[in-house]
Design an enzyme around this catalytic site. Structure first.
Site, PDB file in Angstrom:
ATOM      1  N   TYR A 199      91.011  56.608  34.322  1.00  0.00           N
ATOM      2  CA  TYR A 199      91.745  56.024  33.195  1.00  0.00           C
ATOM      3  C   TYR A 199      90.937  56.246  31.918  1.00  0.00           C
ATOM      4  O   TYR A 199      89.710  56.298  31.955  1.00  0.00           O
ATOM      5  CB  TYR A 199      91.981  54.522  33.415  1.00  0.00           C
ATOM      6  CG  TYR A 199      93.000  54.204  34.491  1.00  0.00           C
ATOM      7  CD1 TYR A 199      92.686  54.377  35.834  1.00  0.00           C
ATOM      8  CD2 TYR A 199      94.263  53.736  34.174  1.00  0.00           C
ATOM      9  CE1 TYR A 199      93.612  54.088  36.823  1.00  0.00           C
ATOM     10  CE2 TYR A 199      95.195  53.430  35.158  1.00  0.00           C
ATOM     11  CZ  TYR A 199      94.868  53.613  36.480  1.00  0.00           C
ATOM     12  OH  TYR A 199      95.791  53.325  37.461  1.00  0.00           O
ATOM     13  N   GLU A 200      91.625  56.340  30.790  1.00  0.00           N
ATOM     14  CA  GLU A 200      90.954  56.734  29.550  1.00  0.00           C
ATOM     15  C   GLU A 200      89.948  55.703  29.037  1.00  0.00           C
ATOM     16  O   GLU A 200      89.163  55.993  28.151  1.00  0.00           O
ATOM     17  CB  GLU A 200      91.985  57.043  28.472  1.00  0.00           C
ATOM     18  CG  GLU A 200      92.800  55.842  28.041  1.00  0.00           C
ATOM     19  CD  GLU A 200      94.021  56.229  27.215  1.00  0.00           C
ATOM     20  OE1 GLU A 200      94.401  57.402  27.218  1.00  0.00           O
ATOM     21  OE2 GLU A 200      94.590  55.338  26.578  1.00  0.00           O
TER      22      GLU A 200
END
Lengths: 275, 258
Positions: B51-52
């Protein structure tokens, strides 16, 4: 060298009308207590920088603190719109704001370039996107070695960065743990910085590779327990996802928002810091 | 025996099936996150989810509401800074598939998450690009999952936030160091893939009980169907059970006060 101040005094001393302010924390450790103090002190004409404006800038924009917003994703995560941001952009309420938007990759690189003392960041980005057409801060350069076309954006150099962290020791060194986002870069890129913390301790208990900001790289530290709520502080409290959902209805309506602001920001006081 | 399932469940199950155990997937929040975690809890237990927020190889027990919930960090192999995430792990070429949602998509799989209407005076202001513009060009391929409607599937997006194949289908041609782009679009009605020559999205599989007319009705351009049109297999009992459990415990988690 970091000076211990109350949150009220730290904001009064270091944040001025018209300043460029970055308040970072990528979903985690968002400095809400500091944002509320800025609202209470009625700071105006701020240029606000944040990758994800989140509820903190929704509240500050709705309260009339902002003149300009530089960001890369402006939603309520997992819920929907930031209605105060939308009202300002779409209807100019309570005032018009200028919007400069990037992608996350470009903003992350721009903070890193700011911390590195460079005038610009270079990335392989924005290929095929319309964003460069509406943001003249996105340009393209040719790599002098390979000839590859790369994107360039100016570095982020805020007047003030504000972050929230788990704890400081009594000398003013700060530990940030968990999702560390761009907090270190944002502090190092800024002329001044305010760090709010959950607690002040004798020993940080940091592991050898931990994200530690030395006291001499920070301007002011203010004690603000719970200062990241309704976001979270790993090891202290969880994200109040129920509030993030409830915010949708509060922020959708101007009167409901103003009532919320009055009850939860204007009639409360910043936690007393270690003066 | 036939099972009861909704169109949304059909979409999530189909999107999950697209992920393989050996993939390194950069996950968007919402529908992609639901599908990616369903894959991990069913046929692809070792799929790597990123996930970013900087969380590498994360295994959340409940679906995150935001891209940076504590659950993602605590269940991750490690958590890196956001600049490192985008520079080393994404731009550095470690991601095999980017999994994205969108507000609008057009016939060349361009995505709009910026606004509806004119940029300077938008009718509807949407959240913006976030990580998507670079995920879509650095990942080796891109999966997109989105509900099918005329509002979403438009002939040409109002704004290209994130490039699919550009306005003419040729945006990636001759560009060095770029992924192959969208290879799969999963909706609640069907599966679409880009035509190998023109890059225009073509329906390759209809979900159970969905007709060609349903898809035509929900698409804002003259949609084409593959010559060999397939029928997507219905969800299995196990897929439905795992998905429903996951959603129920996620909803309960996000409704409770911390």
């Amino acid at each position: 060298m970091a000076e211990f101040l109350s949150l009220q005094n730290a904001v009064a001393k270091h944040i001025h009308d018209g300043d460029t302010v970055a308040m970072e924390g990528f979903t985690h450790l968002i400095p809400f207590a500091a944002g509320h103090e800025i609202i209470r002190q009625e700071k105006r004409d701020l240029t606000l920088i944040r990758m994800t404006p989140d509820l903190i800038y929704d509240q500050m924009i709705g309260a009339g603190c902002a003149r300009k917003l530089i960001f890369s994703w402006g939603g309520n995560p997992g819920v929907g719109s930031l209605h105060r941001l939308r009202d300002a952009v779409e209807k100019g309420w309570p005032n018009r704001i200028e919007v400069v938007e990037h992608s996350h990759a470009a903003m992350a690189c721009a903070y890193e370039a700011g911390a590195s003392g460079l005038p610009l960041a270079i990335l392989r980005g924005y290929i095929g996107s319309d964003l460069p057409k509406v943001n003249d801060q996105i340009r393209f350069i040719e790599c002098p070695f390979s000839g590859e076309r790369l994107a360039a954006v100016p570095s982020v150099r805020p007047d003030v960065t504000v972050i929230h962290a788990q704890r400081a020791d009594r000398r003013g060194n700060v530990l940030v743990e968990g999702i560390v986002g761009v907090q270190k870069e944002a502090v190092l890129a800024a002329r001044r910085s305010i760090v709010t913390v959950e607690e002040i301790v004798d020993d940080l208990g940091a592991s050898v590779n931990a994200c530690v900001l030395p006291a001499w790289a920070i301007t002011a530290i203010a004690l603000a327990p719970g200062g990241a709520k309704p976001s979270y502080a790993l090891g202290y409290y969880d994200r109040d996802n129920a509030f993030y959902k409830a915010w949708d209805a509060i922020a959708r309506d101007r009167q409901a928002f103003l009532a919320w602001l009055n009850d939860n920001v204007f009639t409360t006081r910043a936690d007393q810091g270690a003066e | 025996m036939s099972l009861e399932f909704t169109a949304s469940e059909m979409m999530s199950v189909t999107a999950a099936r697209a992920l393989r155990n050996d993939m390194i997937c950069f996950v968007g929040i919402g529908l992609p996150s639901e599908a990616a975690n369903l894959a991990r809890l069913t046929h692809a237990p070792d799929v790597t989810l990123i996930y970013e927020s900087g969380t590498l190889q994360t295994r959340p027990d409940v679906l995150p509401l935001s891209i940076g919930d504590g659950e993602l960090c605590e269940s991750a192999l490690t958590t890196v800074s956001v600049p490192e995430m985008f520079r080393y792990w994404l731009q550095g070429g470690h991601v095999s598939v980017g999994f994205l949602g969108t507000a609008q998509i057009d016939r060349y799989a361009n995505l709009n998450t910026t606004l509806i209407g004119d940029y300077r005076s938008p009718a509807v202001r949407l959240p913006g690009g976030g990580g998507a513009p670079e995920i879509a060009t650095h990942a080796r391929e891109v999966f997109i999952t989105v509900k099918h409607s005329r509002r979403t599937f438009v002939n040409a997006v109002d704004f290209i936030t994130t490039v699919g194949f550009g306005r003419d289908g040729k945006a990636r041609e001759g560009v060095p160091n770029i992924g192959r782009g969208p290879s799969l679009v999963i909706t609640d009605l069907c599966i679409l893939k880009p035509d190998p020559d023109t890059r225009e999205l073509v329906v390759t599989s209809l979900h159970p009980n969905v007709t060609r007319e349903d898809v035509i009705e929900a698409t804002g351009w003259d949609i084409r169907f593959a010559t060999q049109l397939e029928r997507t297999p219905a969800p299995s009992a196990e897929e439905l059970e795992v998905l429903r459990d996951l959603k129920a415990r996620s909803d309960a988690h996000h409704s409770s006060q911390p």
